[in-house]
Design an enzyme around this catalytic site. Structure first.
Site, PDB file in Angstrom:
ATOM      1  CD  GLU A 256      51.220  -6.451 -16.774  1.00 43.35           C
ATOM      2  OE1 GLU A 256      50.520  -7.380 -16.358  1.00 43.35           O
ATOM      3  OE2 GLU A 256      51.392  -5.389 -16.142  1.00 43.35           O
TER       4      GLU A 256
ATOM      5  CG  HIS B 275      48.098  -6.791 -14.072  1.00 43.90           C
ATOM      6  ND1 HIS B 275      49.294  -7.389 -13.722  1.00 43.90           N
ATOM      7  CD2 HIS B 275      47.182  -7.233 -13.188  1.00 43.90           C
ATOM      8  CE1 HIS B 275      49.095  -8.171 -12.672  1.00 43.90           C
ATOM      9  NE2 HIS B 275      47.826  -8.099 -12.330  1.00 43.90           N
TER      10      HIS B 275
ATOM     11  CB  CYS C 163      49.473  -6.641  -9.003  1.00 43.84           C
ATOM     12  SG  CYS C 163      48.067  -7.716  -8.630  1.00 43.84           S
TER      13      CYS C 163
END
Length: 380
Positions: A356, A354, A264
């Site tokens: 994760e 993202h 990001c």
């Protein structure tokens, strides 16, 4: 300014946009006033992770899903130690949470943390407005904070814009801390906290990585004092054009050819370090249903996003940089925005989204394995 009061749902509230558009509803969470950039998130789930994501600092988040709060609030899913959004906008708040993990309602948690929100407005109309006009400054006013419309619009217009805002130091840790590897330790990573989410070091720890999370102000000496096998640059809020310190640090890491991974804000920092520009998107990408193509494999992933800025890099060619050849590795299929970069002559890559994704989807989790492979290759 916020004040807490029970029965907030009966208190009138208004959402005021900088272009003069006004939506009237009811208070949700704390009662008072708040300012920020109005943005919308298209995720149907994961509101707790969204609200506690430091990348949402100084943003008023509009939930496009019509009903929010069904699963309440638990003590396990926070991505940081607090709610970071400056305000929250929902259409139909759940009257009673229903989930075995819930400890309290979303409304109660917003009130407890002093987050001013508004409910009962047409979020579909608001989202269409932001798509057409772009993300913009806004304010939520409830209870005694409500004043004449012209005065409220003027106060919103007096707020600083997101473009040019330097926010990453506001949300980053002040002290280094360590997330130990789960199971046998295989590698050490220095992670630069520009607004890191809790799930990110956890995903690395699952792969045998001991993660040293360093403040945003860390120097190259600080990074290499932990003898890292790799360096990670996190997500974070604000305009990447202001992040001169992180760019200088990433440049130092690239000069040493240490394996590098950015997410990001970290992707934007890599773009700047390679000599590319950045720019503000009209209304950004926020939500957990964004299609991205990995151009190295051709695979299309459904991914989680939260960014209002992007890297300006050519999609149709390999670029020559002072660190060797670089190319766009991932692209958003909705609008062709750059969603990833990779160097071809040394071990460094980044993505704009993202992987994760604590609330899901998990299509992009393989990127942490790709980081591990870079460190294995460097060690070999």
């Amino acid at each position: 300014m916020t004040t807490s009061t029970r029965g907030a749902a009966r208190v009138p509230a208004v959402l005021v946009l900088e272009d003069g558009r006004i939506f009237r509803g009811r208070a949700y969470g704390a009662v008072g006033e708040t300012f920020g950039e109005a943005v919308f998130s298209t995720g149907m789930t994961g509101y707790q992770e969204t609200l506690t994501d430091p990348s949402y600092d100084r943003q008023i988040v509009v939930a496009t899903a019509p009903q929010i709060g069904n699963t309440g609030w638990n003590d396990e899913d926070d991505e940081s130690g607090r709610i970071w959004v400056s305000g929250y906008v929902v259409r139909d708040p759940a009257r009673v949470p229903s989930n075995w993990r819930a400890k309290r309602s979303l409304d109660d948690e917003l009130e407890r943390q002093g987050v001013v929100g508004i409910s009962g407005i047409d979020t579909r109309a608001l989202t269409r407005h932001l798509r057409e006009r772009g993300s913009m400054r806004a304010g939520i006013f409830s209870g005694e904070a409500i004043a004449a419309e012209a005065e409220l619009v003027e106060r919103v217009q007096a707020q600083p814009p997101m473009k040019g805002a330097s926010l990453y130091e506001e949300v980053a840790t002040k002290e280094t801390y360590v997330v130990p590897a789960i199971g046998e330790k295989r590698f050490t990573v220095a992670a630069i906290d520009l607004g890191i989410k809790g799930m990110t070091p956890h995903r690395m720890a699952e792969r045998g990585i001991e993660v040293h999370v360093l403040p945003a102000t860390a120097t190259a000496d600080d990074v290499y004092a932990v003898n890292p096998d790799g360096v990670f640059f996190s997500n974070g809020p604000g305009d990447p054009a202001t992040a001169h310190g992180p760019v200088a640090l990433m440049t130092a890491v690239l000069e040493r050819k240490t394996p590098l991974f950015g997410i990001c804000f970290g992707n934007q920092i890599l773009g700047r370090a390679l000599g590319f520009g950045t720019y503000k998107l009209k209304y950004g990408h926020r939500g957990i249903n964004q299609p991205v193509q990995d151009r190295t494999t051709g695979k299309v992933e459904v991914t989680a996003h939260n960014h209002g800025f992007a890297v300006d890099a050519p999609l149709d060619k390999v670029s020559e940089t002072k660190f060797g050849r670089a190319e766009v590795s991932h692209v958003c299929l909705n609008d062709n925005v750059v969603e990833g970069l990779q160097l071809l002559d040394q071990p460094a890559f980044s993505v704009q989204y993202h992987p994760e994704a604590a609330a899901g989807p998990h299509d992009a989790a393989y990127l942490f394995d790709r980081f591990v492979s870079l460190m294995e290759g460097q060690r070999a």
